[in-house]
Design a protein around this motif. Structure first.
Motif, PDB file in Angstrom:
ATOM      1  N   LYS A  48      39.254 -41.534 110.294  1.00 38.50           N
ATOM      2  CA  LYS A  48      40.132 -41.558 111.470  1.00 38.50           C
ATOM      3  C   LYS A  48      41.054 -40.340 111.521  1.00 38.50           C
ATOM      4  O   LYS A  48      41.499 -39.938 112.588  1.00 38.50           O
ATOM      5  CB  LYS A  48      40.918 -42.862 111.552  1.00 38.50           C
ATOM      6  CG  LYS A  48      41.855 -43.124 110.427  1.00 38.50           C
ATOM      7  CD  LYS A  48      42.500 -44.485 110.579  1.00 38.50           C
ATOM      8  CE  LYS A  48      43.235 -44.852 109.313  1.00 38.50           C
ATOM      9  NZ  LYS A  48      43.746 -46.202 109.367  1.00 38.50           N
ATOM     10  N   THR A  49      41.330 -39.705 110.383  1.00 41.38           N
ATOM     11  CA  THR A  49      42.114 -38.471 110.369  1.00 41.38           C
ATOM     12  C   THR A  49      41.371 -37.352 111.095  1.00 41.38           C
ATOM     13  O   THR A  49      41.978 -36.481 111.702  1.00 41.38           O
ATOM     14  CB  THR A  49      42.389 -38.031 108.915  1.00 41.38           C
ATOM     15  OG1 THR A  49      43.069 -39.075 108.240  1.00 41.38           O
ATOM     16  CG2 THR A  49      43.205 -36.757 108.847  1.00 41.38           C
ATOM     17  N   TRP A  50      40.054 -37.406 111.083  1.00 42.90           N
ATOM     18  CA  TRP A  50      39.220 -36.348 111.651  1.00 42.90           C
ATOM     19  C   TRP A  50      38.700 -36.648 113.044  1.00 42.90           C
ATOM     20  O   TRP A  50      37.945 -35.854 113.606  1.00 42.90           O
ATOM     21  CB  TRP A  50      38.060 -36.064 110.703  1.00 42.90           C
ATOM     22  CG  TRP A  50      38.542 -35.378 109.476  1.00 42.90           C
ATOM     23  CD1 TRP A  50      38.948 -35.962 108.314  1.00 42.90           C
ATOM     24  CD2 TRP A  50      38.732 -33.978 109.304  1.00 42.90           C
ATOM     25  NE1 TRP A  50      39.366 -35.011 107.423  1.00 42.90           N
ATOM     26  CE2 TRP A  50      39.239 -33.779 108.003  1.00 42.90           C
ATOM     27  CE3 TRP A  50      38.512 -32.873 110.123  1.00 42.90           C
ATOM     28  CZ2 TRP A  50      39.532 -32.515 107.503  1.00 42.90           C
ATOM     29  CZ3 TRP A  50      38.795 -31.625 109.624  1.00 42.90           C
ATOM     30  CH2 TRP A  50      39.303 -31.452 108.335  1.00 42.90           C
ATOM     31  N   PRO A  55      43.999 -35.750  98.809  1.00 45.63           N
ATOM     32  CA  PRO A  55      44.472 -37.118  99.043  1.00 45.63           C
ATOM     33  C   PRO A  55      43.475 -37.899  99.906  1.00 45.63           C
ATOM     34  O   PRO A  55      42.857 -37.334 100.821  1.00 45.63           O
ATOM     35  CB  PRO A  55      45.790 -36.911  99.801  1.00 45.63           C
ATOM     36  CG  PRO A  55      46.223 -35.528  99.440  1.00 45.63           C
ATOM     37  CD  PRO A  55      44.967 -34.744  99.241  1.00 45.63           C
ATOM     38  N   ALA A  56      43.323 -39.169  99.604  1.00 51.83           N
ATOM     39  CA  ALA A  56      42.360 -40.010 100.325  1.00 51.83           C
ATOM     40  C   ALA A  56      42.618 -40.041 101.830  1.00 51.83           C
ATOM     41  O   ALA A  56      41.681 -40.093 102.623  1.00 51.83           O
ATOM     42  CB  ALA A  56      42.386 -41.426  99.752  1.00 51.83           C
ATOM     43  N   ALA A  57      43.879 -39.971 102.229  1.00 50.26           N
ATOM     44  CA  ALA A  57      44.205 -40.016 103.664  1.00 50.26           C
ATOM     45  C   ALA A  57      43.618 -38.824 104.414  1.00 50.26           C
ATOM     46  O   ALA A  57      43.232 -38.944 105.577  1.00 50.26           O
ATOM     47  CB  ALA A  57      45.714 -40.062 103.859  1.00 50.26           C
ATOM     48  N   TYR A  67      33.233 -32.495 100.425  1.00 51.07           N
ATOM     49  CA  TYR A  67      34.159 -33.522  99.950  1.00 51.07           C
ATOM     50  C   TYR A  67      33.694 -34.927 100.306  1.00 51.07           C
ATOM     51  O   TYR A  67      33.704 -35.820  99.479  1.00 51.07           O
ATOM     52  CB  TYR A  67      35.550 -33.319 100.575  1.00 51.07           C
ATOM     53  CG  TYR A  67      36.369 -32.243  99.932  1.00 51.07           C
ATOM     54  CD1 TYR A  67      37.033 -32.463  98.739  1.00 51.07           C
ATOM     55  CD2 TYR A  67      36.486 -30.998 100.522  1.00 51.07           C
ATOM     56  CE1 TYR A  67      37.794 -31.470  98.146  1.00 51.07           C
ATOM     57  CE2 TYR A  67      37.245 -30.002  99.945  1.00 51.07           C
ATOM     58  CZ  TYR A  67      37.898 -30.245  98.756  1.00 51.07           C
ATOM     59  OH  TYR A  67      38.641 -29.258  98.181  1.00 51.07           O
ATOM     60  N   LYS A  68      33.347 -35.130 101.577  1.00 50.91           N
ATOM     61  CA  LYS A  68      33.108 -36.489 102.074  1.00 50.91           C
ATOM     62  C   LYS A  68      32.005 -36.472 103.115  1.00 50.91           C
ATOM     63  O   LYS A  68      31.930 -35.562 103.933  1.00 50.91           O
ATOM     64  CB  LYS A  68      34.406 -37.020 102.690  1.00 50.91           C
ATOM     65  CG  LYS A  68      34.383 -38.435 103.149  1.00 50.91           C
ATOM     66  CD  LYS A  68      34.585 -39.370 101.992  1.00 50.91           C
ATOM     67  CE  LYS A  68      34.742 -40.785 102.513  1.00 50.91           C
ATOM     68  NZ  LYS A  68      34.795 -41.738 101.461  1.00 50.91           N
ATOM     69  N   LEU A  69      31.155 -37.503 103.090  1.00 50.06           N
ATOM     70  CA  LEU A  69      30.092 -37.655 104.073  1.00 50.06           C
ATOM     71  C   LEU A  69      30.420 -38.803 105.021  1.00 50.06           C
ATOM     72  O   LEU A  69      30.837 -39.874 104.577  1.00 50.06           O
ATOM     73  CB  LEU A  69      28.758 -37.943 103.376  1.00 50.06           C
ATOM     74  CG  LEU A  69      28.272 -36.908 102.365  1.00 50.06           C
ATOM     75  CD1 LEU A  69      27.005 -37.391 101.696  1.00 50.06           C
ATOM     76  CD2 LEU A  69      28.061 -35.558 103.015  1.00 50.06           C
TER      77      LEU A  69
END
Length: 102
Positions: free
Chosen positions: A82-84, A75-77, A31-33
């Motif tokens: 910082k969520t991780w 969702p972007a959040a 999903y995200k790097l």
């Protein structure tokens, strides 16, 4: 492995080191790097979202980029770094808006 070896919205089959240090095969959707890790979803077992450090991936067996109409969305959040900060695993249902709807 390093960040340049991976790309967002890609399916990968890898050999990775789990939290106990054991080598495991893994099928993931990226999903995200981030700078030192990536957010992936396990495609074959529990379906959990994971924060997977690049250093834990020892070998990339296969890569397959996902076409935009087949990408899973979150969702972007949830994909915010910082969520991780304080977690490594999360359970969340994903959706593919162009699939399964009349």
């Amino acid at each position: 492995m390093e960040q340049k070896d991976f790309k967002e919205h890609t399916r990968v089959t890898v050999t990775w080191k789990d939290e106990n240090g054991k080598l495991r095969p893994g099928n993931f959707y990226i999903y995200k790097l981030f700078g030192d890790s990536m957010i992936v979803r396990a495609r074959d077992k529990d379906g959990l979202l994971r924060k997977l450090p690049y250093a834990d991936v020892l070998k990339i067996v296969r890569k397959e980029e996902v076409d935009p109409e087949y990408r899973f969305m979150l969702p972007a959040a949830i994909l915010d770094e910082k969520t991780w900060k304080s977690r490594t695993v999360m359970q969340h249902a994903s959706s593919a808006p162009n699939l399964g709807k009349p």
